[in-house]
Every structure is written in C-alpha cells, then in structure tokens.
Design a protein around this motif. Structure first.
Motif, PDB file in Angstrom:
ATOM      1  N   PHE A  98       0.837  -1.204   0.000  1.00  0.00           N
ATOM      2  CA  PHE A  98       0.000   0.000   0.000  1.00  0.00           C
ATOM      3  C   PHE A  98       0.873   1.254   0.000  1.00  0.00           C
ATOM      4  N   LYS A  99       1.990   1.169   0.725  1.00  0.00           N
ATOM      5  CA  LYS A  99       2.907   2.324   0.757  1.00  0.00           C
ATOM      6  C   LYS A  99       3.521   2.548  -0.620  1.00  0.00           C
ATOM      7  N   LEU A 100       3.840   1.458  -1.292  1.00  0.00           N
ATOM      8  CA  LEU A 100       4.449   1.582  -2.624  1.00  0.00           C
ATOM      9  C   LEU A 100       3.476   2.227  -3.599  1.00  0.00           C
ATOM     10  N   LEU A 101       2.216   1.789  -3.548  1.00  0.00           N
ATOM     11  CA  LEU A 101       1.228   2.394  -4.444  1.00  0.00           C
ATOM     12  C   LEU A 101       1.011   3.873  -4.085  1.00  0.00           C
ATOM     13  N   LEU A 129      -3.108   9.400   2.072  1.00  0.00           N
ATOM     14  CA  LEU A 129      -2.854   8.063   1.526  1.00  0.00           C
ATOM     15  C   LEU A 129      -2.366   7.105   2.614  1.00  0.00           C
ATOM     16  N   SER A 130      -1.655   7.631   3.600  1.00  0.00           N
ATOM     17  CA  SER A 130      -1.247   6.780   4.733  1.00  0.00           C
ATOM     18  C   SER A 130      -2.471   6.343   5.521  1.00  0.00           C
ATOM     19  N   ALA A 131      -3.446   7.251   5.647  1.00  0.00           N
ATOM     20  CA  ALA A 131      -4.670   6.903   6.383  1.00  0.00           C
ATOM     21  C   ALA A 131      -5.463   5.840   5.619  1.00  0.00           C
ATOM     22  N   VAL A 132      -5.514   5.972   4.297  1.00  0.00           N
ATOM     23  CA  VAL A 132      -6.208   4.962   3.484  1.00  0.00           C
ATOM     24  C   VAL A 132      -5.493   3.615   3.638  1.00  0.00           C
ATOM     25  N   ALA A 133      -4.156   3.644   3.557  1.00  0.00           N
ATOM     26  CA  ALA A 133      -3.373   2.406   3.685  1.00  0.00           C
ATOM     27  C   ALA A 133      -3.598   1.774   5.061  1.00  0.00           C
ATOM     28  N   ALA A 134      -3.699   2.601   6.087  1.00  0.00           N
ATOM     29  CA  ALA A 134      -3.904   2.069   7.447  1.00  0.00           C
ATOM     30  C   ALA A 134      -5.256   1.354   7.522  1.00  0.00           C
ATOM     31  N   VAL A 135      -6.272   1.937   6.897  1.00  0.00           N
ATOM     32  CA  VAL A 135      -7.594   1.292   6.916  1.00  0.00           C
ATOM     33  C   VAL A 135      -7.560  -0.020   6.126  1.00  0.00           C
TER      34      VAL A 135
END
Ligand code: HEG
Length: 141
Positions: A98-101, A129-135
């Motif tokens: 997710f971080k890579l995307l 985007l970090s918040a989206v990745a966390a979810v």
C-alpha cells in the motif's frame, strides 16, 4: 488525523483532477508494476503492458475508491470497510504494497498537477494516503 485545512486542501486538489482522474489510476498502477516488480505477483491474470485495458479499468476502480475516501475523510474506516475486508481476507495483499502504491500515486499527481502540487499539498496527500493504507491494513490483525 487530517486537520481541517488538510481536508479542504485534499478536497480542492482532488476536484481539480476530475477530468483526468481515471488516467491517474492507470498511470499509478503502471508505475507501481514498473518500479516495484514484485507487486506484479498479485496480478498474474492481468495484461500488465502500458495502457492495457485491464490496467486502465483497474485504475478507474482504485481512483473511484479514493474518491469515496475523499468524501469521507472523517470516517475512512467505515467508508472503506468492504474494501479493507477484501484486501485482508480475499486478496491477502501484503500491507507494504500500500505504501508503494501511495508513492506512485503521489508521483503521478505531481506530474499531472505540476506547480499546483505544492509541498503543502504533498504533505496533505501523504497523510491522506497513509490513512487509506492504514484502513486497508487494519483487518490483518
Ligand atoms: Mg486493490 C482490487 C482499491 C491497493 C491488489 N483494489 C481492488 C478494487 C479496488 C481496489 C476498488 C476492486 C474491488 C472490487 O472489485 O470490489 N487497492 C485499492 C486501493 C488501494 C489498493 C484504494 C490503495 C490505495 N490493491 C492495492 C495494492 C495491491 C492491490 C497495493 C497489490 C499490490 N486490488 C488488488 C488486487 C485486486 C484489487 C489483486 C483484484 C483485481 C482483480 O482481479 O480485478
């Protein structure tokens, strides 16, 4: 979480991408597969050549999910709950991806927005985007 200022910045900038948002999705995915080839292992059933129909169509889906997220900045967990279950239980995507995307989306946004992608916008999108990745990662535990 995001400050009120960051929220309105994200909403404003996302609005500006409206006419070319679908391309942003596909370009981000192509960049992901090119820069981080291990990510291709999740898409063995896709034609991964530049601009392929599958990349374009999947790009549209990813961007549509981000649009949902932009509309629900106060409530990301609920807004992305189904998508989170899908990635954790069915697709089993390793959360590092997710971080890579997110990185690739940032680069593509910068290419599309040029000078409008100011350091403040960059910082706000990084948080978003970090918040989206966390979810999308929260159901793995
Ligand atoms: Mg995921 C499907 C969104 C990161 C691998 N992803 C999907 C779908 C959406 C989505 C909306 C379609 C769901 C459906 O059909 O109901 N993905 C999404 C977002 C993000 C993300 C918003 C992060 C910002 N996905 C992601 C990453 C990988 C991945 C990093 C792997 C490297 N996604 C993946 C795969 C599928 C989806 C393999 C199924 C594709 C298919 O077979 O059509």
């Amino acid at each position: 979480m995001l400050t009120a200022e960051e929220q309105s910045l994200i909403q404003k900038v996302w609005e500006k991408t409206a006419s070319h948002r679908d391309e942003i999705g596909g370009e981000s995915l192509y960049r992901l597969f090119t820069s981080y080839p291990s990510t291709k292992t999740y898409f063995p059933h896709f034609d991964l050549s530049c601009g392929s129909e599958q990349i374009r169509s999947h790009g549209k889906k990813v961007v549509a999910a981000l649009s949902t997220a932009v509309k629900s900045l106060d409530n990301l967990s609920q807004a992305l709950s189904e998508l989170s279950s899908l990635h954790a239980y069915n697709l089993r995507v390793d959360p590092v991806n997710f971080k890579l995307l997110s990185q690739c989306i940032q680069v593509v946004l910068a290419l599309h927005l040029g000078k409008e992608y100011t350091p403040e916008v960059h910082a706000a999108f990084d948080k978003f985007l970090s918040a989206v990745a966390a979810v999308l990662s929260e159901k793995y535990r």
